[in-house]
Design a protein around this motif. Sequence first.
Motif, mmCIF file in Angstrom:
data_model
loop_
_atom_site.group_PDB
_atom_site.id
_atom_site.type_symbol
_atom_site.label_atom_id
_atom_site.label_comp_id
_atom_site.label_asym_id
_atom_site.label_seq_id
_atom_site.Cartn_x
_atom_site.Cartn_y
_atom_site.Cartn_z
ATOM 1 N N ASP A 88 0.806 -1.216 0.000
ATOM 2 C CA ASP A 88 0.000 0.000 0.000
ATOM 3 C C ASP A 88 0.841 1.269 0.000
ATOM 4 O O ASP A 88 0.550 2.234 -0.695
ATOM 5 N N GLN A 89 1.923 1.284 0.778
ATOM 6 C CA GLN A 89 2.722 2.504 0.888
ATOM 7 C C GLN A 89 3.379 2.864 -0.439
ATOM 8 O O GLN A 89 3.489 4.038 -0.793
ATOM 9 N N GLN A 90 3.810 1.848 -1.197
ATOM 10 C CA GLN A 90 4.464 2.113 -2.487
ATOM 11 C C GLN A 90 3.451 2.385 -3.604
ATOM 12 O O GLN A 90 3.825 2.848 -4.681
ATOM 13 N N LEU A 91 2.168 2.101 -3.345
ATOM 14 C CA LEU A 91 1.144 2.243 -4.395
ATOM 15 C C LEU A 91 0.036 3.193 -3.966
ATOM 16 O O LEU A 91 -1.125 3.010 -4.331
ATOM 17 N N SER A 92 0.391 4.239 -3.232
ATOM 18 C CA SER A 92 -0.631 5.155 -2.716
ATOM 19 C C SER A 92 -0.584 6.536 -3.344
ATOM 20 O O SER A 92 -1.319 7.428 -2.912
ATOM 21 N N ASP A 93 0.262 6.737 -4.342
ATOM 22 C CA ASP A 93 0.266 8.020 -5.041
ATOM 23 C C ASP A 93 -0.879 8.052 -6.053
ATOM 24 O O ASP A 93 -1.544 7.055 -6.299
ATOM 25 N N ARG A 94 -1.097 9.212 -6.643
ATOM 26 C CA ARG A 94 -2.151 9.393 -7.625
ATOM 27 C C ARG A 94 -1.560 9.824 -8.970
ATOM 28 O O ARG A 94 -0.646 10.656 -9.019
ATOM 29 N N HIS A 95 -2.107 9.233 -10.022
ATOM 30 C CA HIS A 95 -1.845 9.776 -11.355
ATOM 31 C C HIS A 95 -2.807 10.937 -11.571
ATOM 32 O O HIS A 95 -4.033 10.755 -11.523
ATOM 33 N N ARG A 96 -2.284 12.133 -11.778
ATOM 34 C CA ARG A 96 -3.123 13.301 -12.021
ATOM 35 C C ARG A 96 -3.048 13.696 -13.484
ATOM 36 O O ARG A 96 -1.971 14.025 -13.991
ATOM 37 N N SER A 97 -4.179 13.634 -14.154
ATOM 38 C CA SER A 97 -4.241 14.166 -15.508
ATOM 39 C C SER A 97 -4.043 15.675 -15.438
ATOM 40 O O SER A 97 -4.068 16.273 -14.347
ATOM 41 N N ARG A 98 -3.886 16.306 -16.583
ATOM 42 C CA ARG A 98 -3.698 17.753 -16.568
ATOM 43 C C ARG A 98 -4.917 18.452 -15.965
ATOM 44 O O ARG A 98 -4.780 19.433 -15.233
ATOM 45 N N SER A 99 -6.111 17.956 -16.271
ATOM 46 C CA SER A 99 -7.314 18.580 -15.719
ATOM 47 C C SER A 99 -7.398 18.347 -14.213
ATOM 48 O O SER A 99 -7.723 19.271 -13.452
ATOM 49 N N ALA A 100 -7.114 17.121 -13.747
ATOM 50 C CA ALA A 100 -7.144 16.842 -12.308
ATOM 51 C C ALA A 100 -6.114 17.691 -11.573
ATOM 52 O O ALA A 100 -6.363 18.158 -10.458
ATOM 53 N N ALA A 101 -4.957 17.893 -12.194
ATOM 54 C CA ALA A 101 -3.931 18.736 -11.574
ATOM 55 C C ALA A 101 -4.423 20.171 -11.415
ATOM 56 O O ALA A 101 -4.199 20.816 -10.385
ATOM 57 N N LYS A 102 -5.113 20.669 -12.444
ATOM 58 C CA LYS A 102 -5.647 22.029 -12.369
ATOM 59 C C LYS A 102 -6.755 22.136 -11.330
ATOM 60 O O LYS A 102 -6.764 23.056 -10.508
ATOM 61 N N PHE A 103 -7.704 21.194 -11.366
ATOM 62 C CA PHE A 103 -8.839 21.257 -10.450
ATOM 63 C C PHE A 103 -8.390 21.155 -9.000
ATOM 64 O O PHE A 103 -8.991 21.762 -8.106
ATOM 65 N N SER A 104 -7.343 20.355 -8.735
ATOM 66 C CA SER A 104 -6.920 20.092 -7.358
ATOM 67 C C SER A 104 -5.763 20.968 -6.912
ATOM 68 O O SER A 104 -5.218 20.754 -5.830
ATOM 69 N N ARG A 105 -5.378 21.942 -7.727
ATOM 70 C CA ARG A 105 -4.216 22.786 -7.414
ATOM 71 C C ARG A 105 -2.991 21.914 -7.162
ATOM 72 O O ARG A 105 -2.314 22.034 -6.154
ATOM 73 N N ASP A 283 -3.598 23.821 10.251
ATOM 74 C CA ASP A 283 -2.852 24.619 9.285
ATOM 75 C C ASP A 283 -3.342 24.350 7.858
ATOM 76 O O ASP A 283 -2.572 23.962 6.966
ATOM 77 N N LEU A 284 -4.641 24.566 7.646
ATOM 78 C CA LEU A 284 -5.252 24.319 6.342
ATOM 79 C C LEU A 284 -5.256 25.602 5.526
ATOM 80 O O LEU A 284 -5.728 26.649 5.991
ATOM 81 N N SER A 285 -4.732 25.519 4.311
ATOM 82 C CA SER A 285 -4.789 26.670 3.412
ATOM 83 C C SER A 285 -6.200 26.801 2.848
ATOM 84 O O SER A 285 -7.002 25.861 2.877
ATOM 85 N N GLU A 286 -6.497 27.973 2.308
ATOM 86 C CA GLU A 286 -7.812 28.172 1.691
ATOM 87 C C GLU A 286 -7.990 27.249 0.495
ATOM 88 O O GLU A 286 -9.088 26.727 0.254
ATOM 89 N N ASP A 287 -6.921 27.031 -0.285
ATOM 90 C CA ASP A 287 -6.992 26.106 -1.416
ATOM 91 C C ASP A 287 -7.372 24.701 -0.944
ATOM 92 O O ASP A 287 -8.164 24.008 -1.592
ATOM 93 N N THR A 288 -6.809 24.278 0.188
ATOM 94 C CA THR A 288 -7.121 22.944 0.711
ATOM 95 C C THR A 288 -8.567 22.862 1.180
ATOM 96 O O THR A 288 -9.255 21.866 0.923
ATOM 97 N N ILE A 289 -9.063 23.893 1.858
ATOM 98 C CA ILE A 289 -10.455 23.897 2.306
ATOM 99 C C ILE A 289 -11.404 23.834 1.125
ATOM 100 O O ILE A 289 -12.349 23.028 1.099
ATOM 101 N N ILE A 290 -11.141 24.656 0.113
ATOM 102 C CA ILE A 290 -11.998 24.637 -1.089
ATOM 103 C C ILE A 290 -11.914 23.280 -1.773
ATOM 104 O O ILE A 290 -12.927 22.709 -2.190
ATOM 105 N N GLY A 291 -10.689 22.734 -1.870
ATOM 106 C CA GLY A 291 -10.509 21.428 -2.499
ATOM 107 C C GLY A 291 -11.245 20.325 -1.768
ATOM 108 O O GLY A 291 -11.872 19.458 -2.397
ATOM 109 N N LEU A 292 -11.189 20.334 -0.434
ATOM 110 C CA LEU A 292 -11.872 19.307 0.354
ATOM 111 C C LEU A 292 -13.386 19.410 0.199
ATOM 112 O O LEU A 292 -14.084 18.392 0.072
#
Length: 508
Positions: A88-105, A283-292
């Motif tokens: 699980d630890q080695q396989l817990s990252d995410r592939h982010r498409s360009r759109s997912a990267a933009k939407f999630s900052r 210590d949550l940024s505004e981007d993180t709150i909006i994203g969540l």
Amino acid sequence: MALFLLLLTFIFILLPYYLYQKLRFKLPPGPRPLPVVGNLYDIKPVRFRCFADWSRAYGPIISVWFGSTLNVVVSNAELAKEVLKENDQQLSDRHRSRSAAKFSREGQDLIWADYGPHYVKVRKVCTLELFSPKRLEALKPIREDEVTAMVESIYKDCTLPEGSGQSLLMKKYLGTVAFNNITRLAFGKRFVNSEGVMDEQGKEFKEITANGLKLGASLAMAEHIPWLRWLFPLDEAAFAKHGARRDRLTRAIMEEHRLAREKSGGAKQHFVDALLTLKDKYDLSEDTIIGLLWDMITAGMDTTAISVEWAMAELIKNPRVQQKVQEELDQVIGYERVMIETDFSNLPYLQCVAKESLRLHPPTPLMLPHRSNASVKIGGYDIPKGSNVHVNVWAVARDPTVWRNPLEFRPERFLEEDVDMKGHDFRLLPFGAGRRVCPGAQLGINLVTSMLGHLLHHFNWAPPHGLSPDEIDMGESPGLVTYMRTALRAVPTPRLPSHLYERVAVDM
């Protein structure tokens, strides 16, 4: 001519790359990839069925190339455990498409964050604060209010002179429950009133959601073939405009809640209030709150409605099961009151119906892909760093080696054996497992169970006139989530006293 030469150049570059990967690593077997495109042109639109077919031909772990990116698909419980628990630890990252990267900052939310300190922090916020038993209990009146509003709406439509005996489009009612429920939980706002009229913020919310889907879909092929990105570059202006519009609406709602807290001297239980209250603690940024907040919307809006629609289709196709659930409801609830969530523990067969439907029709049949941050071995095969790994939970839950008569809709199987579906039993994974298990699993289970219980307690359900139960289309539409290919229509007949169909509005 220039395009042809460019294509030829990439073929000569990528063909040795494929061969190098084959020689260097012992990759899982799979269909032969073509240069540049890999297996993209071989993949049928309903991907989880296509991958299940290939698994029957090549084995329970296969390699599928999306352009030059290796995707590994596993299709049985044993391999799912290797992916989601043992590695699980080695396989817990995410592939982010360009759109997912933009939407999630770039992964500042929960869904698209790579595994690391940020993910651990926001996951802790969700687990301990947003989806804690205490908060779910506090927000129970909202869920029950929206479900009873659905019942009232169905009753009104089916008892009108022109509506008697007519079939109703189920997703209209289920979608409204899911929409109002998740916006009230997240934002503390019911954008649609009791007459079905949406306010201005609701219209803006809907438009933002639809535009996000449109932007994401526009990049599908270019995401997998790098040279296509030169021909179809990211529309930076469109994504910036979408992000600004989303943020503007979310900040306006956040400001409303901030002012309300100052006025009342306390915070309510909605997710937006919780996140604003916890901002300094974690210590949550505004981007993180909006994203969540938008993670909650994205994950919770469609999946609940989809799950209940599939369950109702199965119940109409299987009148024996429908009758058995109603007998249990009548015995426990009776005919003088409506069901509430505290009744669940006395309704084991109803819970089994929800579980059996989620087994046969998981709302996200391939989950979101896990990306490897290191090279690992799964099932004796090499999974190179940077590969994407998919667990075909649809195929896992239909594996004939572990499920008796796996294609049969038979809730009794869960009375005979208690199977966990929140990530501990790898035969049944509608919410995933491991570090990436859905933190809102219990919320989803509660809402699906409540919706089914109310629909079955208040109404008998039959297929449209002239259509036999066996003729209901049980095919899926292509996509990340499993919408029914043909939206379900059904004929409800009230079965309780008329006063039990009236909604008593809850303001919270």
